[in-house]
Write an enzyme that holds these catalytic residues in place. Sequence first.
Site, PDB file in Angstrom:
ATOM      1  N   GLU A 241      29.536  -8.541 -33.134  1.00 52.90           N
ATOM      2  CA  GLU A 241      29.052  -9.858 -32.722  1.00 52.90           C
ATOM      3  C   GLU A 241      27.547  -9.833 -32.683  1.00 52.90           C
ATOM      4  O   GLU A 241      26.946  -8.998 -32.019  1.00 52.90           O
ATOM      5  CB  GLU A 241      29.579 -10.213 -31.338  1.00 52.90           C
ATOM      6  CG  GLU A 241      28.889 -11.448 -30.784  1.00 52.90           C
ATOM      7  CD  GLU A 241      29.416 -11.890 -29.445  1.00 52.90           C
ATOM      8  OE1 GLU A 241      30.641 -11.905 -29.270  1.00 52.90           O
ATOM      9  OE2 GLU A 241      28.599 -12.243 -28.585  1.00 52.90           O
TER      10      GLU A 241
ATOM     11  N   ASP B 278      29.916  -5.646 -28.859  1.00 51.31           N
ATOM     12  CA  ASP B 278      29.291  -6.799 -28.244  1.00 51.31           C
ATOM     13  C   ASP B 278      27.779  -6.768 -28.375  1.00 51.31           C
ATOM     14  O   ASP B 278      27.174  -5.715 -28.284  1.00 51.31           O
ATOM     15  CB  ASP B 278      29.670  -6.792 -26.763  1.00 51.31           C
ATOM     16  CG  ASP B 278      29.138  -8.005 -26.054  1.00 51.31           C
ATOM     17  OD1 ASP B 278      29.456  -9.105 -26.499  1.00 51.31           O
ATOM     18  OD2 ASP B 278      28.400  -7.835 -25.078  1.00 51.31           O
TER      19      ASP B 278
END
Length: 578
Positions: A297, A224
């Site tokens: 991401e 993330d």
Amino acid sequence: MGALAKILTLCCVLGLTLPQTLAEKDWWRTAQLYQIYPRSFKDSDGDGVGDLNGVTQQLAYLKEIGITATWLSPIFTSPMADFGYDVANLTEIDPLFGTMEDFDALVARAKQLDIKIILDFVPNHTSDECDWFIRSAAGEEEYKDFYVWHTGKVVNGIRQPPTSWISVFRGATWTWHEGRQAYYLHQFLPKQPDLNYRNPKVVEAMKDVLRFWLRKGASGFRIDAVPHVFEVAADEDGNWPDEPRNEGVDDPEDYEYFQHIYTTNQPETIDLVYQFRKVIEEIDEELGGDDRILLSEAYAPLDILMQYYGNSTHNGSHVPFNFELLANIDFDSDAYHYAQLIHNWLDNLPEGQVANWVLGNHDRSRIGSRLGADRIDATNMLILGLPGIAVNYQGEEIGMTDVFISWSDTVDPQACQSNEQEFERLTRDPVRTPFQWSDEQSGGFSDSATTWLPLADDYKLVNVKRERGIPLSHLNIHKQLRALRDEPTYKQGDVTIQAIGPNVLAFKRSLAGQKSYITVINLNDDVESVNLDTIFTSISSQLQYVVVNDKSVRRKNDLTYANSVLLMPKEAVVLSTV
Ligand SMILES: *[C@@H]1O[C@H](CO)[C@@H](O)[C@H](O)[C@H]1NC(C)=O
Ligand SMILES: *[C@@H]1O[C@H](CO)[C@@H](O)[C@H](O)[C@H]1NC(C)=O
Ligand SMILES: *[C@@H]1O[C@H](CO)[C@@H](O)[C@H](O)[C@H]1NC(C)=O
Ligand SMILES: CC(=O)N[C@H]1CO[C@H](CO)[C@@H](O)[C@@H]1O
């Protein structure tokens, strides 16, 4: 944007001649990925919040829709200041989601069904309730530099934070800690102190977390918020520079007030991803079996994103998420813009790497709300029809749309940090509401009449159970598109993309000796007639409808002449050569 999209054939995007054994290892190259937001997928114990046993119960559904691998938003111990993105213990399951035994059962059942489980890894910070932070704040030798600490600067006799940096969730990135008598850095909430990746012990500790879950049967990770992992290195006096202003943003608490040149996308970040990839390969070596993978991401410029794939000497992320479409397409985008954004990724793809297509996630307004409910099938045709990896966020296959959540029901910290006037722009609650399984109480999501976020009003119309029975439902169209992905043309074929005027987007998938498939999407409300014969080379004069949507007046298996394909408003179809 208005530039004429030129026909371009991409050669051998997937590599045509992989030997069989390698092809099995490379399962992820044509994978159908699915993001589960566990709080909202399925509640097995009636507390109104989704959990791991709920996911296990519904794995059969993932099989039904042809999912290869699913990645779960965080399930680790957390005070839930940011719904699990504030992790207190990276190797423990939060009791809200279940136990370690539940996780083991999930992995075991998924293995039986040949679905891979991928976990969310939140490297940018831990919770302030993490044992590491508590020890760091206490100044314990082993942990004292696990986080970024600074005593601040004194101006006119008043103590101030070391820099003027602003947190993503508004306000200063620095919070004073009484115990340690120093400020600590947090790019998100004060309850989410940033780890200090310039300390090798931190890097090693995080690698151990990866190893832990891989040995427990995870097939990989989605990492993330990679851009926020590193800040610029401090100078020799231990100080950092302020960031320059963004003209036009006047609210000094707003994250956009500054240009984040020192707190995001630092070059060290890419190397960290390469190091994580090495851990993955080390465990592949140790345990054997199918490849384990890294998804990453990052919202970053394209040239930086491409570096995440790796360089000539280092492998990186298998799947740096492609947010070109997600971030740039809006309701009014024309076909040229779509074509250009698709090209952006494919044309810049490093050799031997695979593209991926993402249009939604737990942070972005849902596709049907952003682009229009009557473009849901069209976007699924893009995601599933383009070469490489297809990524859906839960609910996209049934056409879930944003749910209005009032200020008083709002729970997303990004919105709660703001105010009643601003929250709608910031809140992510509308895309995180309970999954709509059926027309029963709480949409079949939970036995409880109340759920952690309210259920969508339209759940009696938009749900899995009902859509199974409607031939041209979003769900059934999704299943047909998924079935096509098993064709050799989709697995290995080339792609040619073409905007036909501003309203029609078309792309052809082709492979020597196989049928070609042409997806044609009418983005707008005019009836269009297109001549595919002049646009795509070597197609048959007649084409056959393979997938139609509910705007079509034609049916599956109907024939049409390639030189005059008529499209109804918002019609989206897949045709094949005959
Ligand atoms: C996390 O939990 C495990 C098992 O409960 C424990 O052994 C470990 O010490 C904890 N780690 C941290 C950093 O608190
Ligand atoms: C590839 O990445 C490594 C690790 O970050 C770096 O040391 C190396 O210089 C890079 N190689 C090239 C050719 O860019
Ligand atoms: C990158 O990964 C591939 C496939 O796993 C492997 O064959 C190759 O040796 C790796 N390259 C490097 C530089 O580690
Ligand atoms: C881009 C982004 O916001 N990434 C994650 C890093 O951590 C924050 C705060 O916990 C999460 O909300 C984000 O999803």
